[in-house]
Design a protein around this motif. Structure first.
Motif, PDB file in Angstrom:
ATOM      1  N   LEU A  19      28.042 -36.618 -49.467  1.00 47.49           N
ATOM      2  CA  LEU A  19      28.804 -35.465 -48.981  1.00 47.49           C
ATOM      3  C   LEU A  19      28.054 -34.171 -49.262  1.00 47.49           C
ATOM      4  N   HIS A  20      27.328 -34.127 -50.370  1.00 46.60           N
ATOM      5  CA  HIS A  20      26.533 -32.939 -50.677  1.00 46.60           C
ATOM      6  C   HIS A  20      25.455 -32.718 -49.616  1.00 46.60           C
ATOM      7  N   GLY A  21      24.960 -33.783 -48.994  1.00 49.94           N
ATOM      8  CA  GLY A  21      24.000 -33.665 -47.906  1.00 49.94           C
ATOM      9  C   GLY A  21      24.654 -33.610 -46.542  1.00 49.94           C
ATOM     10  N   ARG A  22      25.987 -33.376 -46.500  1.00 51.80           N
ATOM     11  CA  ARG A  22      26.771 -33.264 -45.260  1.00 51.80           C
ATOM     12  C   ARG A  22      26.708 -34.559 -44.456  1.00 51.80           C
ATOM     13  N   ILE A  23      26.739 -35.683 -45.167  1.00 51.22           N
ATOM     14  CA  ILE A  23      26.712 -37.000 -44.545  1.00 51.22           C
ATOM     15  C   ILE A  23      28.037 -37.695 -44.822  1.00 51.22           C
ATOM     16  N   VAL A  24      28.687 -38.177 -43.764  1.00 54.86           N
ATOM     17  CA  VAL A  24      29.902 -38.986 -43.872  1.00 54.86           C
ATOM     18  C   VAL A  24      29.538 -40.389 -43.415  1.00 54.86           C
ATOM     19  N   TYR A  25      29.747 -41.359 -44.301  1.00 57.11           N
ATOM     20  CA  TYR A  25      29.342 -42.729 -44.002  1.00 57.11           C
ATOM     21  C   TYR A  25      30.582 -43.603 -43.848  1.00 57.11           C
ATOM     22  N   ILE A  26      30.684 -44.281 -42.690  1.00 60.13           N
ATOM     23  CA  ILE A  26      31.757 -45.240 -42.436  1.00 60.13           C
ATOM     24  C   ILE A  26      31.132 -46.624 -42.493  1.00 60.13           C
ATOM     25  N   GLY A  27      31.355 -47.326 -43.563  1.00 57.06           N
ATOM     26  CA  GLY A  27      30.756 -48.636 -43.756  1.00 57.06           C
ATOM     27  C   GLY A  27      31.761 -49.748 -43.900  1.00 57.06           C
TER      28      GLY A  27
END
Length: 337
Positions: A132-140
């Motif tokens: 989230l700090h790298g503006r990444i949202v992961y749906i796994g």
């Protein structure tokens, strides 16, 4: 210094006097135990006459705390060292120090810096927080209620942090079903994430890693135009929504549930047609059965815009067509054999 034969010096006092450089002005007669009072009077008179004079401090190591303390006591009040009780339980010269204080509890003791100087001061964050700090949202995972809650909250937080920076949505999900096709979540879970994406002011960069099936394929296609990517060996698949197990439902409830599934199917078809650029009829036709797409086919269908493979597009552009391979090899193709 010579002493008469009938006189002697006590070893302890003589050694102490030599260390502290105290002049011995008189000798102490070796009388019996009955003359101890006379010895104390003579010794006290000697100490009183010499204590007024400044006693020079012997050379010591300034870094030794024991010798420094002992020398300071000897210079200020030598009677503390000379008038020691004969049968003291305290080791020599240690009674001038303060009594040691015991620790309260082991929990209150601070750890040594030498063992903990490289350890983190606080626990490290979890992996979703680092992404989230790298503006990444992961749906796994499949789209169940807990996943939807977390993803929507992360999207809202990233927009609040900076509404101009892009958000990267990485997708590896089987949608609202499992690998074997069993339904694990409602279709509204995927629609909830889709609506949240549409409300954001940020650019949404979607990346498919692994699989994007059903509602997850809709989220992949819902990214910003030109910012929808797919890994070379990822898979995408669109299919009709599945009705959950009816169990012991009455016939009327099963009919109501089936109507809801059809409504969700029509909504999914319309949204896919909107984001892929295909007609509703074309999307509905391929969705009659599970429609699998590799990265190249997904790009042709309009689900993605680019395949994330370094130099892959240039390599594919330089590859000759099968007919050219046959022509260069001298092989003639026959329409009928």
């Amino acid at each position: 210094m010579k002493f008469p034969e009938h006189a002697c010096i006590f070893p302890t006092e003589a050694k102490m006097a030599s260390i502290l450089q105290v002049p011995v002005t008189s000798s102490f007669p070796c009388f019996s135990s009955s003359s101890s009072s006379l010895k104390r009077r003579i010794f006290s008179r000697t100490v009183s006459t010499t204590s007024s004079a400044k006693i020079p401090v012997p050379p010591i190591n300034p870094k030794d705390p024991f010798l420094s303390k002992l020398a300071s006591v000897a210079a200020s009040s030598p009677e503390v060292l000379l008038n020691r009780p004969p049968n003291s339980d305290t080791p020599p010269y240690l009674d001038i120090f303060d009594s040691p204080k015991l620790m309260a509890t082991p929990a209150t003791v601070e750890r040594s810096v030498s063992y903990n100087e490289h350890r983190p001061r606080r626990p490290p964050p979890d992996l979703p927080s680092l992404l989230l700090h790298g503006r990444i949202v992961y749906i796994g995972m499949p789209l169940v209620a807990a996943v939807t809650e977390l993803v929507v909250a992360e999207l809202m937080y990233l927009q609040w942090m900076d509404p101009k920076e892009p958000i990267f949505l990485y997708i590896n999900s089987t949608g609202t079903t499992r690998d074997d096709g069993e339904t694990v979540g409602m279709e509204t879970e995927g629609f909830a994430i889709y609506d949240a994406l549409m409300q954001l002011k940020n650019e949404i960069h979607t990346v498919a890693v692994g699989a994007a099936i059903g509602q997850a394929c809709l989220l992949l296609a819902a990214g910003t135009k030109g910012k929808r990517f797919m890994m070379p060996h990822a898979k995408a698949m669109i299919q009709q929504p599945r009705a959950p197990s009816s169990g012991l439902m009455p016939a009327s409830d099963v009919f109501i549930r089936a109507k809801e599934v059809i409504i969700n199917r029509d909504t999914l078809v319309e949204l896919l047609a909107k984001h892929t650029g295909n007609s509703i009829e074309a999307v509905a036709d391929v969705m009659r059965r599970p429609f699998y797409m590799d990265s190249t086919r997904a790009k042709e269908f309009g689900v993605i815009d680019k395949i994330l493979w370094r130099g892959q597009e240039q390599i594919m552009a330089d590859v000759a067509a099968p007919e050219d391979w046959d022509k260069n090899a001298g092989i003639k193709a026959f329409d009928a054999i």
